[in-house]
Write a protein that holds these residues in place. Structure first.
Motif, PDB file in Angstrom:
ATOM      1  N   GLY A   1       0.797  -1.219   0.000  1.00 56.44           N
ATOM      2  CA  GLY A   1       0.000   0.000   0.000  1.00 56.44           C
ATOM      3  C   GLY A   1       0.828   1.267   0.000  1.00 56.44           C
ATOM      4  O   GLY A   1       2.045   1.244   0.195  1.00 56.44           O
ATOM      5  N   GLY A   2       0.128   2.388  -0.239  1.00 55.85           N
ATOM      6  CA  GLY A   2       0.758   3.699  -0.127  1.00 55.85           C
ATOM      7  C   GLY A   2       0.569   4.581  -1.339  1.00 55.85           C
ATOM      8  O   GLY A   2       0.745   4.136  -2.474  1.00 55.85           O
ATOM      9  N   ALA A   3       0.152   5.835  -1.103  1.00 54.99           N
ATOM     10  CA  ALA A   3       0.085   6.897  -2.125  1.00 54.99           C
ATOM     11  C   ALA A   3      -0.734   6.504  -3.346  1.00 54.99           C
ATOM     12  O   ALA A   3      -0.339   6.769  -4.483  1.00 54.99           O
ATOM     13  N   GLY A   4      -1.885   5.873  -3.119  1.00 58.51           N
ATOM     14  CA  GLY A   4      -2.778   5.549  -4.227  1.00 58.51           C
ATOM     15  C   GLY A   4      -2.181   4.633  -5.276  1.00 58.51           C
ATOM     16  O   GLY A   4      -2.585   4.643  -6.433  1.00 58.51           O
ATOM     17  N   GLY A   5      -1.205   3.818  -4.873  1.00 58.35           N
ATOM     18  CA  GLY A   5      -0.563   2.884  -5.798  1.00 58.35           C
ATOM     19  C   GLY A   5       0.801   3.336  -6.271  1.00 58.35           C
ATOM     20  O   GLY A   5       1.529   2.562  -6.896  1.00 58.35           O
TER      21      GLY A   5
ATOM     22  N   ALA B   1      -3.222   9.343  -8.820  1.00 60.56           N
ATOM     23  CA  ALA B   1      -2.161   9.342  -7.807  1.00 60.56           C
ATOM     24  C   ALA B   1      -0.777   9.474  -8.444  1.00 60.56           C
ATOM     25  O   ALA B   1       0.094  10.168  -7.917  1.00 60.56           O
ATOM     26  N   LEU B   2      -0.571   8.812  -9.570  1.00 55.82           N
ATOM     27  CA  LEU B   2       0.731   8.897 -10.241  1.00 55.82           C
ATOM     28  C   LEU B   2       0.995  10.326 -10.720  1.00 55.82           C
ATOM     29  O   LEU B   2       2.129  10.814 -10.671  1.00 55.82           O
ATOM     30  N   LEU B   3      -0.060  11.004 -11.156  1.00 53.65           N
ATOM     31  CA  LEU B   3       0.088  12.383 -11.610  1.00 53.65           C
ATOM     32  C   LEU B   3       0.335  13.331 -10.435  1.00 53.65           C
ATOM     33  O   LEU B   3       1.233  14.174 -10.484  1.00 53.65           O
ATOM     34  N   THR B   4      -0.448  13.187  -9.364  1.00 53.92           N
ATOM     35  CA  THR B   4      -0.301  14.109  -8.232  1.00 53.92           C
ATOM     36  C   THR B   4       1.015  13.884  -7.490  1.00 53.92           C
ATOM     37  O   THR B   4       1.582  14.828  -6.930  1.00 53.92           O
ATOM     38  N   ASN B   5       1.500  12.642  -7.488  1.00 50.12           N
ATOM     39  CA  ASN B   5       2.776  12.348  -6.829  1.00 50.12           C
ATOM     40  C   ASN B   5       3.976  12.511  -7.759  1.00 50.12           C
ATOM     41  O   ASN B   5       5.110  12.259  -7.355  1.00 50.12           O
ATOM     42  N   LYS B   6       3.672  12.928  -9.027  1.00 53.11           N
ATOM     43  CA  LYS B   6       4.739  13.107 -10.033  1.00 53.11           C
ATOM     44  C   LYS B   6       5.658  11.882 -10.088  1.00 53.11           C
ATOM     45  O   LYS B   6       6.881  11.976 -10.040  1.00 53.11           O
TER      46      LYS B   6
ATOM     47  N   ALA C   1      -7.194  13.654  -1.752  1.00 50.97           N
ATOM     48  CA  ALA C   1      -7.054  14.734  -2.729  1.00 50.97           C
ATOM     49  C   ALA C   1      -6.532  14.174  -4.046  1.00 50.97           C
ATOM     50  O   ALA C   1      -5.563  13.418  -4.062  1.00 50.97           O
ATOM     51  N   GLY C   2      -7.195  14.512  -5.136  1.00 51.88           N
ATOM     52  CA  GLY C   2      -6.800  14.002  -6.436  1.00 51.88           C
ATOM     53  C   GLY C   2      -7.410  12.665  -6.798  1.00 51.88           C
ATOM     54  O   GLY C   2      -7.197  12.164  -7.898  1.00 51.88           O
ATOM     55  N   GLY C   3      -8.174  12.076  -5.884  1.00 46.65           N
ATOM     56  CA  GLY C   3      -8.834  10.802  -6.158  1.00 46.65           C
ATOM     57  C   GLY C   3     -10.120  10.983  -6.943  1.00 46.65           C
ATOM     58  O   GLY C   3     -10.479  12.093  -7.356  1.00 46.65           O
ATOM     59  N   SER C   4     -10.851   9.894  -7.144  1.00 46.38           N
ATOM     60  CA  SER C   4     -12.040   9.928  -7.994  1.00 46.38           C
ATOM     61  C   SER C   4     -13.110  10.872  -7.465  1.00 46.38           C
ATOM     62  O   SER C   4     -13.804  11.542  -8.251  1.00 46.38           O
ATOM     63  N   ASP C   5     -13.272  10.960  -6.133  1.00 42.49           N
ATOM     64  CA  ASP C   5     -14.284  11.853  -5.557  1.00 42.49           C
ATOM     65  C   ASP C   5     -13.935  13.310  -5.861  1.00 42.49           C
ATOM     66  O   ASP C   5     -14.799  14.100  -6.259  1.00 42.49           O
ATOM     67  N   HIS C   6     -12.675  13.654  -5.663  1.00 40.08           N
ATOM     68  CA  HIS C   6     -12.197  15.015  -5.919  1.00 40.08           C
ATOM     69  C   HIS C   6     -12.310  15.339  -7.411  1.00 40.08           C
ATOM     70  O   HIS C   6     -12.711  16.453  -7.799  1.00 40.08           O
ATOM     71  N   ILE C   7     -11.970  14.375  -8.249  1.00 40.02           N
ATOM     72  CA  ILE C   7     -12.042  14.575  -9.693  1.00 40.02           C
ATOM     73  C   ILE C   7     -13.483  14.834 -10.134  1.00 40.02           C
ATOM     74  O   ILE C   7     -13.756  15.737 -10.937  1.00 40.02           O
ATOM     75  N   LEU C   8     -14.431  14.063  -9.579  1.00 35.63           N
ATOM     76  CA  LEU C   8     -15.833  14.290  -9.941  1.00 35.63           C
ATOM     77  C   LEU C   8     -16.284  15.686  -9.516  1.00 35.63           C
ATOM     78  O   LEU C   8     -16.966  16.389 -10.275  1.00 35.63           O
ATOM     79  N   PHE C   9     -15.904  16.111  -8.321  1.00 32.65           N
ATOM     80  CA  PHE C   9     -16.246  17.449  -7.845  1.00 32.65           C
ATOM     81  C   PHE C   9     -15.682  18.499  -8.809  1.00 32.65           C
ATOM     82  O   PHE C   9     -16.361  19.459  -9.183  1.00 32.65           O
ATOM     83  N   GLY C  10     -14.447  18.304  -9.225  1.00 34.76           N
ATOM     84  CA  GLY C  10     -13.819  19.230 -10.160  1.00 34.76           C
ATOM     85  C   GLY C  10     -14.518  19.264 -11.510  1.00 34.76           C
ATOM     86  O   GLY C  10     -14.698  20.332 -12.106  1.00 34.76           O
TER      87      GLY C  10
END
Length: 313
Positions: free
Chosen positions: A61-65, A93-98, A151-160
Protein backbone atom coordinates in the motif's frame (compact mmCIF):
# COMPACT_ATOMS: atom_id res chain seq x y z
CA UNK A 1 -0.81 -31.41 -12.82
CA UNK A 2 2.69 -31.30 -14.19
CA UNK A 3 1.89 -28.09 -16.07
CA UNK A 4 0.94 -26.33 -12.84
CA UNK A 5 4.02 -27.59 -11.06
CA UNK A 6 6.19 -26.31 -13.87
CA UNK A 7 4.41 -22.97 -13.77
CA UNK A 8 4.93 -22.50 -10.05
CA UNK A 9 8.56 -23.51 -10.30
CA UNK A 10 9.42 -21.13 -13.13
CA UNK A 11 6.97 -18.46 -11.96
CA UNK A 12 7.27 -16.85 -15.38
CA UNK A 13 4.63 -18.10 -17.77
CA UNK A 14 0.90 -18.66 -18.07
CA UNK A 15 0.74 -19.83 -21.68
CA UNK A 16 2.61 -23.10 -21.03
CA UNK A 17 0.33 -24.32 -18.23
CA UNK A 18 -1.53 -27.46 -19.28
CA UNK A 19 -4.06 -27.35 -16.44
CA UNK A 20 -5.62 -24.59 -14.37
CA UNK A 21 -2.68 -22.28 -13.60
CA UNK A 22 -1.54 -20.75 -10.36
CA UNK A 23 -1.99 -16.97 -10.45
CA UNK A 24 -0.09 -14.23 -8.63
CA UNK A 25 -2.06 -11.02 -7.97
CA UNK A 26 -0.35 -7.81 -6.91
CA UNK A 27 -2.48 -5.22 -5.09
CA UNK A 28 -0.80 -1.80 -4.73
CA UNK A 29 -2.99 -0.95 -1.74
CA UNK A 30 -3.63 -2.14 1.80
CA UNK A 31 -6.05 -5.03 2.44
CA UNK A 32 -9.73 -4.14 2.63
CA UNK A 33 -10.06 -1.45 -0.05
CA UNK A 34 -11.61 -1.60 -3.50
CA UNK A 35 -8.55 -2.98 -5.32
CA UNK A 36 -8.07 -5.65 -2.66
CA UNK A 37 -11.77 -6.58 -2.85
CA UNK A 38 -11.41 -6.86 -6.63
CA UNK A 39 -8.37 -9.15 -6.32
CA UNK A 40 -10.05 -11.42 -3.77
CA UNK A 41 -13.27 -11.56 -5.77
CA UNK A 42 -11.28 -12.50 -8.89
CA UNK A 43 -9.54 -15.25 -6.93
CA UNK A 44 -12.86 -16.56 -5.61
CA UNK A 45 -14.59 -16.57 -9.01
CA UNK A 46 -11.65 -18.05 -10.91
CA UNK A 47 -11.36 -20.88 -8.40
CA UNK A 48 -15.11 -21.53 -8.57
CA UNK A 49 -14.97 -21.65 -12.37
CA UNK A 50 -11.84 -23.90 -12.28
CA UNK A 51 -9.90 -21.30 -14.26
CA UNK A 52 -7.01 -21.33 -11.76
CA UNK A 53 -5.77 -23.83 -9.21
CA UNK A 54 -5.10 -21.05 -6.71
CA UNK A 55 -3.58 -17.63 -6.30
CA UNK A 56 -1.21 -15.67 -4.13
CA UNK A 57 -2.20 -12.09 -3.34
CA UNK A 58 0.50 -9.56 -2.41
CA UNK A 59 -0.44 -6.16 -0.92
CA UNK A 60 1.87 -3.14 -1.05
CA UNK A 61 0.00 0.00 0.00
CA UNK A 62 0.76 3.70 -0.13
CA UNK A 63 0.08 6.90 -2.12
CA UNK A 64 -2.78 5.55 -4.23
CA UNK A 65 -0.56 2.88 -5.80
CA UNK A 66 2.47 5.11 -6.41
CA UNK A 67 4.44 3.08 -3.84
CA UNK A 68 3.51 -0.35 -5.17
CA UNK A 69 3.76 0.25 -8.91
CA UNK A 70 7.58 0.66 -8.99
CA UNK A 71 7.91 -2.67 -7.14
CA UNK A 72 5.60 -4.38 -9.63
CA UNK A 73 7.60 -2.98 -12.55
CA UNK A 74 11.04 -3.85 -11.17
CA UNK A 75 10.45 -7.07 -9.21
CA UNK A 76 7.67 -8.76 -11.21
CA UNK A 77 8.98 -8.09 -14.74
CA UNK A 78 8.59 -11.06 -17.09
CA UNK A 79 6.29 -13.02 -14.75
CA UNK A 80 3.58 -14.06 -17.19
CA UNK A 81 1.31 -15.58 -14.54
CA UNK A 82 0.94 -12.26 -12.70
CA UNK A 83 -1.62 -9.47 -12.62
CA UNK A 84 -1.78 -6.11 -10.86
CA UNK A 85 -5.15 -4.62 -9.91
CA UNK A 86 -5.32 -0.85 -10.40
CA UNK A 87 -7.61 1.78 -11.83
CA UNK A 88 -8.63 5.38 -12.04
CA UNK A 89 -7.35 6.22 -8.56
CA UNK A 90 -3.82 5.16 -9.56
CA UNK A 91 -3.95 7.30 -12.71
CA UNK A 92 -4.62 10.34 -10.53
CA UNK A 93 -2.16 9.34 -7.81
CA UNK A 94 0.73 8.90 -10.24
CA UNK A 95 0.09 12.38 -11.61
CA UNK A 96 -0.30 14.11 -8.23
CA UNK A 97 2.78 12.35 -6.83
CA UNK A 98 4.74 13.11 -10.03
CA UNK A 99 5.76 9.44 -10.13
CA UNK A 100 8.70 8.60 -12.40
CA UNK A 101 7.10 5.17 -12.93
CA UNK A 102 3.92 5.18 -15.02
CA UNK A 103 1.33 2.80 -16.43
CA UNK A 104 3.19 2.99 -19.75
CA UNK A 105 5.68 0.58 -18.15
CA UNK A 106 3.20 -2.25 -17.53
CA UNK A 107 1.08 -4.40 -19.86
CA UNK A 108 -2.65 -3.50 -19.95
CA UNK A 109 -4.82 -6.62 -19.89
CA UNK A 110 -8.44 -5.66 -19.14
CA UNK A 111 -10.76 -3.07 -17.68
CA UNK A 112 -13.13 -4.98 -15.42
CA UNK A 113 -15.55 -2.89 -13.42
CA UNK A 114 -16.85 0.60 -12.88
CA UNK A 115 -18.39 1.98 -9.74
CA UNK A 116 -20.45 5.10 -10.22
CA UNK A 117 -20.19 7.93 -7.73
CA UNK A 118 -22.97 9.50 -5.69
CA UNK A 119 -23.51 13.07 -4.48
CA UNK A 120 -25.28 13.18 -1.13
CA UNK A 121 -26.27 15.80 1.47
CA UNK A 122 -27.42 15.52 5.09
CA UNK A 123 -31.16 15.01 5.51
CA UNK A 124 -31.52 18.55 6.93
CA UNK A 125 -29.74 20.14 3.96
CA UNK A 126 -31.55 22.93 2.06
CA UNK A 127 -30.43 21.26 -1.19
CA UNK A 128 -33.25 19.13 -2.56
CA UNK A 129 -31.75 18.69 -6.04
CA UNK A 130 -28.30 18.64 -7.60
CA UNK A 131 -29.29 21.77 -9.54
CA UNK A 132 -29.68 23.62 -6.22
CA UNK A 133 -26.29 22.30 -5.12
CA UNK A 134 -24.74 23.56 -8.38
CA UNK A 135 -26.42 26.95 -8.00
CA UNK A 136 -24.92 27.33 -4.51
CA UNK A 137 -21.50 26.42 -5.90
CA UNK A 138 -21.82 29.13 -8.54
CA UNK A 139 -22.93 31.69 -5.94
CA UNK A 140 -20.01 31.04 -3.54
CA UNK A 141 -18.03 27.76 -3.75
CA UNK A 142 -16.27 28.48 -0.43
CA UNK A 143 -19.61 28.05 1.37
CA UNK A 144 -20.17 24.56 -0.08
CA UNK A 145 -17.54 22.29 1.51
CA UNK A 146 -17.66 18.77 0.11
CA UNK A 147 -16.26 15.66 1.81
CA UNK A 148 -14.62 12.85 -0.10
CA UNK A 149 -11.58 10.59 -0.32
CA UNK A 150 -7.96 11.53 -0.90
CA UNK A 151 -7.05 14.73 -2.73
CA UNK A 152 -6.80 14.00 -6.44
CA UNK A 153 -8.83 10.80 -6.16
CA UNK A 154 -12.04 9.93 -7.99
CA UNK A 155 -14.28 11.85 -5.56
CA UNK A 156 -12.20 15.01 -5.92
CA UNK A 157 -12.04 14.57 -9.69
CA UNK A 158 -15.83 14.29 -9.94
CA UNK A 159 -16.25 17.45 -7.85
CA UNK A 160 -13.82 19.23 -10.16
CA UNK A 161 -15.64 18.03 -13.28
CA UNK A 162 -18.99 19.20 -11.91
CA UNK A 163 -17.52 22.61 -11.05
CA UNK A 164 -15.87 22.99 -14.46
CA UNK A 165 -19.10 22.04 -16.23
CA UNK A 166 -21.21 24.61 -14.36
CA UNK A 167 -18.58 27.33 -14.75
CA UNK A 168 -16.94 27.39 -11.32
CA UNK A 169 -13.10 27.61 -11.16
CA UNK A 170 -11.87 24.29 -9.74
CA UNK A 171 -9.20 26.02 -7.63
CA UNK A 172 -11.91 27.89 -5.70
CA UNK A 173 -13.60 24.72 -4.42
CA UNK A 174 -13.72 23.76 -0.76
CA UNK A 175 -12.87 20.05 -0.82
CA UNK A 176 -12.36 18.21 2.46
CA UNK A 177 -10.39 14.98 1.94
CA UNK A 178 -10.66 12.07 4.36
CA UNK A 179 -8.50 8.95 4.54
CA UNK A 180 -11.49 6.67 5.16
CA UNK A 181 -15.17 6.56 4.27
CA UNK A 182 -16.16 6.40 7.93
CA UNK A 183 -14.61 9.79 8.67
CA UNK A 184 -16.29 11.41 5.69
CA UNK A 185 -19.61 9.89 6.73
CA UNK A 186 -19.22 11.25 10.27
CA UNK A 187 -18.56 14.74 8.87
CA UNK A 188 -21.70 14.50 6.76
CA UNK A 189 -23.92 13.20 9.54
CA UNK A 190 -22.51 15.87 11.86
CA UNK A 191 -23.36 18.58 9.32
CA UNK A 192 -19.71 19.66 9.21
CA UNK A 193 -19.80 19.69 5.39
CA UNK A 194 -22.48 20.62 2.87
CA UNK A 195 -22.23 17.47 0.78
CA UNK A 196 -20.29 14.28 0.19
CA UNK A 197 -19.05 12.43 -2.88
CA UNK A 198 -18.07 8.76 -2.96
CA UNK A 199 -19.06 5.40 -4.41
CA UNK A 200 -22.77 4.80 -3.90
CA UNK A 201 -22.05 1.79 -1.70
CA UNK A 202 -20.41 4.05 0.90
CA UNK A 203 -23.71 5.91 1.42
CA UNK A 204 -26.36 3.30 0.56
CA UNK A 205 -27.38 2.36 4.11
CA UNK A 206 -27.66 5.98 5.26
CA UNK A 207 -29.66 6.91 2.15
CA UNK A 208 -32.05 4.03 2.80
CA UNK A 209 -32.31 5.07 6.47
CA UNK A 210 -33.14 8.65 5.50
CA UNK A 211 -30.17 10.29 7.25
CA UNK A 212 -28.63 11.26 3.90
CA UNK A 213 -30.34 12.53 0.75
CA UNK A 214 -29.07 11.28 -2.61
CA UNK A 215 -28.99 14.14 -5.15
CA UNK A 216 -27.53 12.42 -8.21
CA UNK A 217 -25.31 9.63 -9.49
CA UNK A 218 -22.45 9.88 -11.99
CA UNK A 219 -23.44 6.93 -14.18
CA UNK A 220 -24.56 7.36 -17.78
CA UNK A 221 -28.01 5.94 -17.09
CA UNK A 222 -30.33 5.66 -14.09
CA UNK A 223 -29.50 2.71 -11.87
CA UNK A 224 -32.07 0.04 -11.09
CA UNK A 225 -33.32 0.28 -7.52
CA UNK A 226 -31.76 3.71 -6.90
CA UNK A 227 -34.15 6.63 -6.78
CA UNK A 228 -31.93 9.41 -8.10
CA UNK A 229 -31.28 11.11 -11.44
CA UNK A 230 -27.96 11.06 -13.24
CA UNK A 231 -25.90 14.23 -13.47
CA UNK A 232 -26.48 14.29 -17.23
CA UNK A 233 -30.23 13.97 -16.73
CA UNK A 234 -30.01 16.93 -14.35
CA UNK A 235 -28.37 19.13 -16.95
CA UNK A 236 -24.76 18.65 -15.78
CA UNK A 237 -22.94 16.94 -18.63
CA UNK A 238 -20.63 14.76 -16.54
CA UNK A 239 -20.29 10.98 -16.46
CA UNK A 240 -17.73 9.18 -14.31
CA UNK A 241 -17.02 5.61 -13.35
CA UNK A 242 -14.33 4.81 -10.81
CA UNK A 243 -12.99 2.03 -13.03
CA UNK A 244 -10.81 -0.87 -11.99
CA UNK A 245 -8.77 -3.13 -14.22
CA UNK A 246 -5.77 -5.41 -14.38
CA UNK A 247 -2.28 -5.09 -15.82
CA UNK A 248 0.46 -7.67 -16.37
CA UNK A 249 4.12 -6.85 -15.65
CA UNK A 250 6.47 -5.52 -18.30
CA UNK A 251 8.47 -7.97 -20.41
CA UNK A 252 5.95 -10.80 -20.71
CA UNK A 253 5.63 -12.77 -23.95
CA UNK A 254 2.88 -12.17 -26.51
CA UNK A 255 1.61 -15.69 -25.78
CA UNK A 256 1.35 -14.96 -22.07
CA UNK A 257 -0.44 -11.67 -22.76
CA UNK A 258 -2.97 -13.44 -24.99
CA UNK A 259 -3.43 -16.22 -22.42
CA UNK A 260 -3.99 -13.70 -19.62
CA UNK A 261 -6.56 -11.76 -21.66
CA UNK A 262 -8.38 -15.04 -22.44
CA UNK A 263 -8.33 -16.01 -18.77
CA UNK A 264 -9.81 -12.69 -17.65
CA UNK A 265 -12.44 -12.77 -20.42
CA UNK A 266 -13.59 -16.22 -19.26
CA UNK A 267 -13.84 -14.98 -15.68
CA UNK A 268 -15.72 -11.81 -16.67
CA UNK A 269 -18.15 -13.82 -18.77
CA UNK A 270 -19.10 -16.19 -15.95
CA UNK A 271 -22.36 -16.17 -14.01
CA UNK A 272 -20.34 -16.16 -10.77
CA UNK A 273 -18.65 -12.86 -11.73
CA UNK A 274 -21.99 -11.32 -12.75
CA UNK A 275 -23.44 -12.25 -9.37
CA UNK A 276 -20.49 -10.75 -7.49
CA UNK A 277 -20.76 -7.52 -9.48
CA UNK A 278 -24.47 -7.28 -8.69
CA UNK A 279 -23.88 -7.89 -4.98
CA UNK A 280 -21.16 -5.22 -4.83
CA UNK A 281 -22.84 -2.54 -6.99
CA UNK A 282 -20.08 -2.92 -9.60
CA UNK A 283 -20.91 -2.38 -13.26
CA UNK A 284 -19.17 -4.88 -15.53
CA UNK A 285 -17.44 -2.80 -18.24
CA UNK A 286 -15.03 -5.31 -19.76
CA UNK A 287 -12.55 -3.91 -22.24
CA UNK A 288 -9.42 -5.76 -23.36
CA UNK A 289 -6.35 -5.51 -25.57
CA UNK A 290 -5.74 -2.45 -27.72
CA UNK A 291 -9.13 -0.93 -26.81
CA UNK A 292 -8.11 -0.99 -23.15
CA UNK A 293 -4.74 0.59 -23.95
CA UNK A 294 -6.54 3.41 -25.79
CA UNK A 295 -8.98 3.88 -22.92
CA UNK A 296 -6.21 4.13 -20.30
CA UNK A 297 -4.35 6.72 -22.37
CA UNK A 298 -7.49 8.80 -22.95
CA UNK A 299 -8.49 8.62 -19.29
CA UNK A 300 -5.03 9.77 -18.22
CA UNK A 301 -5.33 12.80 -20.50
CA UNK A 302 -8.76 13.67 -19.08
CA UNK A 303 -7.66 13.21 -15.47
CA UNK A 304 -4.47 15.21 -15.99
CA UNK A 305 -6.54 18.12 -17.34
CA UNK A 306 -8.89 18.20 -14.34
CA UNK A 307 -6.02 17.76 -11.84
CA UNK A 308 -4.33 20.78 -13.44
CA UNK A 309 -7.58 22.70 -13.00
CA UNK A 310 -7.56 21.66 -9.34
CA UNK A 311 -3.95 22.78 -8.98
CA UNK A 312 -2.77 19.23 -8.23
CA UNK A 313 -0.78 18.36 -11.37
Amino acid sequence: MAGVAGLVASHTTLALAQDAPQLSIFVPAAPGGGWDQTARTMDQVMRKENLISGSQITNVGGAGGAVGLPQFVSQWAGKGNSLMVAGMVMVGALLTNKSPVTLDQVTPIARLTGEFEAIVVPAASPFKTVQEFAAALKADPTKVPVAGGSAGGSDHILFGLIAKTVGVPATSLSYVPFAGGGEALAALLGNQVAAGISGYGEFAEQVKAGTLRLLAVSSGERQEGIDAPTLKESGIDVELFNWRGVFAPPGISDDDKAAMIALVEKMAGSAAWAEECKNRNWSSILLTGDDYVKFVNEDRTRIEAILKDLGLA
